[in-house]
Design a protein around this motif. Sequence first.
Motif, PDB file in Angstrom:
ATOM      1  N   ALA A   1       0.824  -1.204   0.000  1.00 26.41           N
ATOM      2  CA  ALA A   1       0.000   0.000   0.000  1.00 26.41           C
ATOM      3  C   ALA A   1       0.862   1.259   0.000  1.00 26.41           C
ATOM      4  CB  ALA A   1      -0.939  -0.007   1.208  1.00 26.41           C
ATOM      5  N   VAL A   2       1.950   1.248   0.759  1.00 24.82           N
ATOM      6  CA  VAL A   2       2.884   2.376   0.741  1.00 24.82           C
ATOM      7  C   VAL A   2       3.439   2.549  -0.674  1.00 24.82           C
ATOM      8  CG1 VAL A   2       5.134   3.211   1.534  1.00 24.82           C
ATOM      9  CG2 VAL A   2       3.493   2.260   3.181  1.00 24.82           C
ATOM     10  N   GLY A   3       3.749   1.433  -1.325  1.00 28.09           N
ATOM     11  CA  GLY A   3       4.219   1.495  -2.698  1.00 28.09           C
ATOM     12  C   GLY A   3       3.194   2.108  -3.623  1.00 28.09           C
ATOM     13  N   GLU A   4       1.926   1.824  -3.393  1.00 28.01           N
ATOM     14  CA  GLU A   4       0.878   2.431  -4.217  1.00 28.01           C
ATOM     15  C   GLU A   4       0.801   3.939  -4.000  1.00 28.01           C
ATOM     16  OE1 GLU A   4      -3.939   2.405  -4.978  1.00 28.01           O
ATOM     17  OE2 GLU A   4      -2.993   0.580  -4.217  1.00 28.01           O
ATOM     18  N   VAL A   5       0.929   4.371  -2.752  1.00 31.03           N
ATOM     19  CA  VAL A   5       0.915   5.813  -2.485  1.00 31.03           C
ATOM     20  C   VAL A   5       2.065   6.493  -3.235  1.00 31.03           C
ATOM     21  CG1 VAL A   5       1.037   7.615  -0.725  1.00 31.03           C
ATOM     22  CG2 VAL A   5      -0.161   5.470  -0.223  1.00 31.03           C
ATOM     23  N   ARG A   6       3.224   5.894  -3.213  1.00 34.71           N
ATOM     24  CA  ARG A   6       4.377   6.477  -3.904  1.00 34.71           C
ATOM     25  C   ARG A   6       4.180   6.469  -5.409  1.00 34.71           C
ATOM     26  NH1 ARG A   6       9.119   3.591  -0.166  1.00 34.71           N
ATOM     27  NH2 ARG A   6       8.613   4.769   1.741  1.00 34.71           N
ATOM     28  N   TYR A   7       3.587   5.404  -5.908  1.00 35.39           N
ATOM     29  CA  TYR A   7       3.288   5.322  -7.333  1.00 35.39           C
ATOM     30  C   TYR A   7       2.301   6.425  -7.724  1.00 35.39           C
ATOM     31  CZ  TYR A   7       1.248   3.353 -11.634  1.00 35.39           C
ATOM     32  OH  TYR A   7       0.759   3.158 -12.906  1.00 35.39           O
ATOM     33  N   ALA A   8       1.251   6.598  -6.939  1.00 36.39           N
ATOM     34  CA  ALA A   8       0.278   7.658  -7.205  1.00 36.39           C
ATOM     35  C   ALA A   8       0.947   9.034  -7.150  1.00 36.39           C
ATOM     36  CB  ALA A   8      -0.865   7.581  -6.193  1.00 36.39           C
ATOM     37  N   ALA A   9       1.811   9.216  -6.164  1.00 35.15           N
ATOM     38  CA  ALA A   9       2.505  10.498  -6.024  1.00 35.15           C
ATOM     39  C   ALA A   9       3.385  10.796  -7.231  1.00 35.15           C
ATOM     40  CB  ALA A   9       3.338  10.506  -4.745  1.00 35.15           C
ATOM     41  N   SER A  10       3.907   9.759  -7.873  1.00 36.58           N
ATOM     42  CA  SER A  10       4.764   9.978  -9.041  1.00 36.58           C
ATOM     43  C   SER A  10       3.987  10.628 -10.176  1.00 36.58           C
ATOM     44  CB  SER A  10       5.391   8.662  -9.500  1.00 36.58           C
ATOM     45  OG  SER A  10       4.445   7.807 -10.109  1.00 36.58           O
ATOM     46  N   TYR A  11       2.691  10.371 -10.263  1.00 37.33           N
ATOM     47  CA  TYR A  11       1.861  11.016 -11.286  1.00 37.33           C
ATOM     48  C   TYR A  11       1.623  12.487 -10.952  1.00 37.33           C
ATOM     49  CZ  TYR A  11       0.953   6.680 -13.737  1.00 37.33           C
ATOM     50  OH  TYR A  11       1.114   5.531 -14.469  1.00 37.33           O
ATOM     51  N   VAL A  12       1.451  12.774  -9.682  1.00 35.40           N
ATOM     52  CA  VAL A  12       1.290  14.173  -9.281  1.00 35.40           C
ATOM     53  C   VAL A  12       2.573  14.947  -9.592  1.00 35.40           C
ATOM     54  CG1 VAL A  12       0.803  15.735  -7.356  1.00 35.40           C
ATOM     55  CG2 VAL A  12      -0.378  13.531  -7.505  1.00 35.40           C
ATOM     56  N   ALA A  13       3.715  14.335  -9.284  1.00 34.78           N
ATOM     57  CA  ALA A  13       4.999  14.979  -9.573  1.00 34.78           C
ATOM     58  C   ALA A  13       5.171  15.195 -11.070  1.00 34.78           C
ATOM     59  CB  ALA A  13       6.146  14.122  -9.026  1.00 34.78           C
ATOM     60  N   TRP A  14       4.832  14.193 -11.853  1.00 40.20           N
ATOM     61  CA  TRP A  14       5.017  14.305 -13.302  1.00 40.20           C
ATOM     62  C   TRP A  14       4.144  15.404 -13.896  1.00 40.20           C
ATOM     63  CZ3 TRP A  14       8.365  12.383 -16.823  1.00 40.20           C
ATOM     64  CH2 TRP A  14       8.033  12.575 -18.162  1.00 40.20           C
ATOM     65  N   TYR A  15       2.856  15.403 -13.526  1.00 40.44           N
ATOM     66  CA  TYR A  15       1.931  16.342 -14.162  1.00 40.44           C
ATOM     67  C   TYR A  15       2.045  17.765 -13.632  1.00 40.44           C
ATOM     68  CZ  TYR A  15       0.123  12.680 -17.005  1.00 40.44           C
ATOM     69  OH  TYR A  15       0.027  11.677 -17.943  1.00 40.44           O
ATOM     70  N   ALA A  16       2.666  17.925 -12.469  1.00 40.32           N
ATOM     71  CA  ALA A  16       2.994  19.289 -12.040  1.00 40.32           C
ATOM     72  C   ALA A  16       3.926  19.941 -13.052  1.00 40.32           C
ATOM     73  CB  ALA A  16       3.652  19.260 -10.663  1.00 40.32           C
ATOM     74  N   GLU A  17       4.755  19.129 -13.691  1.00 38.23           N
ATOM     75  CA  GLU A  17       5.681  19.638 -14.707  1.00 38.23           C
ATOM     76  C   GLU A  17       5.099  19.533 -16.111  1.00 38.23           C
ATOM     77  OE1 GLU A  17       8.246  21.144 -13.537  1.00 38.23           O
ATOM     78  OE2 GLU A  17       7.738  20.441 -11.515  1.00 38.23           O
ATOM     79  N   GLU A  18       4.349  18.475 -16.393  1.00 37.71           N
ATOM     80  CA  GLU A  18       3.845  18.268 -17.754  1.00 37.71           C
ATOM     81  C   GLU A  18       2.855  19.334 -18.167  1.00 37.71           C
ATOM     82  OE1 GLU A  18       3.913  16.617 -21.380  1.00 37.71           O
ATOM     83  OE2 GLU A  18       5.130  15.921 -19.693  1.00 37.71           O
ATOM     84  N   GLY A  19       2.052  19.841 -17.214  1.00 41.18           N
ATOM     85  CA  GLY A  19       1.099  20.892 -17.547  1.00 41.18           C
ATOM     86  C   GLY A  19       1.773  22.129 -18.095  1.00 41.18           C
ATOM     87  N   ILE A  20       2.959  22.411 -17.605  1.00 46.26           N
ATOM     88  CA  ILE A  20       3.716  23.579 -18.062  1.00 46.26           C
ATOM     89  C   ILE A  20       4.204  23.380 -19.497  1.00 46.26           C
ATOM     90  CG2 ILE A  20       5.801  24.948 -17.606  1.00 46.26           C
ATOM     91  CD1 ILE A  20       5.461  24.178 -14.643  1.00 46.26           C
TER      92      ILE A  20
END
Length: 482
Positions: free
Chosen positions: A102-121
């Motif tokens: 489950a911790v791994g899933e949280v980190r996996y989900a967070a990786s999408y937030v990190a990516w799209y914080a930059e991809e939107g730009i």
Amino acid sequence: MSEAKQVGQLYINGTFKPAEDGQTFEVLNPYTLAIIGEQAEASEKDIQAAIDGAVQAFRTWKQTTAYERAGYLRKLLHLMQTREREIAEVMTLEQGKPVAEAVGEVRYAASYVAWYAEEGIRVTGDLLAPSQTDSRLSVRKIPVGPVGIITPWNFPLAMFVRKIAPALAAGCTVIVKPAEQTPLTAVKFFELIHEAGFPAGVCQLLTGEASKIGSAWMASSAIRKISFTGSTAVGKMLMRQASETLKKVSLELGGHAPLIVFDDADLDMAAAGAVESKFRNCGQVCVATNRVLVQRSVYDAFIEKLMKRTSALTFGDGFTNVDMGPIIDKQGFDKIVAHVDDALAKGAKCLLGGKPAKGGGGYLFEPTVLTDVTSAMRIAKEETFGPVLPVFVFDTEAEAIQMANDTPFGLAAYCFTENLSRSIRVTEALEYGMVGLNTGRISAAQAPFGGVKMSGFGREGGRYGIEEYLVTQYIATVYKES
């Protein structure tokens, strides 16, 4: 984690609230079958309030800059990173997977937030060559509008985060409808949404009856996009309904992933990849291996290595140090039993497992390996969604490709070979949206996740994922010369 009863609410227009009519539904722990909480069940008034709020918020959210939206996503990322254990424990409590997973899933989900914080730009348009001197032709990418998101229970955080992160980055507002089995993880996440300070109406949470919420979204012309992960049957229904208002639709549907082991493969790597792909989350993964196809000359050697790894797997309460937790509910459990019973009745051999396991009163099933499996068995055609690994044998490369593609689904496939030419031939011949070569794990925030054929269409991840939430606008301008 304590099983103190939790009470989850809706999140509408920036406020946590009970359902308008006070209705709730129970949430169970799939290991103990104990009631661990109650969750608000959205009424028709709640659903409409969320739609209205999303429409209102979209008017201003779409006007924010990509840099402003990235700022919100970075705040959310920080909260996910600092509270990952807290989120993971809620996930284990209601979904059953081991806490470490489950911790791994949280980190996996967070990786999408990190990516799209930059991809939107990085979203850009075009300037086209004009056809006359007093004109300008431009193309820009604009947000599609308010988005309805429907996700299943097997990854109760990652499934919707990898949808809402690109949607928010693109300038869309979102309404999330998680599965009834796992709403509390979504509530916990929306606490972080609230803490991150997203404007009211930009992110909303509705829980309850899927048909009621989904029907309201599909009937509303205000909801301009639906992103759905679930069964092919429901995906087809949503697509039909979307035609009435011509919504944009993304569908990530069922799968039946083959894993091919050739005679030149690293058999240790192949066995490890098969176990990782099949038994993660107790086999309740849309890209999990459903069929292992092994070349005859290495069949016995591969089986030996596979059995050694599979027999070492432990299962039980996700809050203990185990590899696998329970099946989510009785419906899923009964399907697994039916698939195994059908295979055994038609001549398959069970080398390991093959039966329910005791523990907690919930739905545990032993890690299972079946051999002598044929195409006449249900497990050869239907997605099992459980910890059962059927093994087939083949002789030639052409036969392996034919067997692998003999399914209406096309989500993920895997291939193990050390031969470069074969790897190119086979991976390009596989009719799947994603292929893993010498690996059983393929998901990454920067990569396009999605299928073909009856596994749906649309992509999540990378620059491809944000396109799902954008539409193209062309502007032709004629100006007066001085």
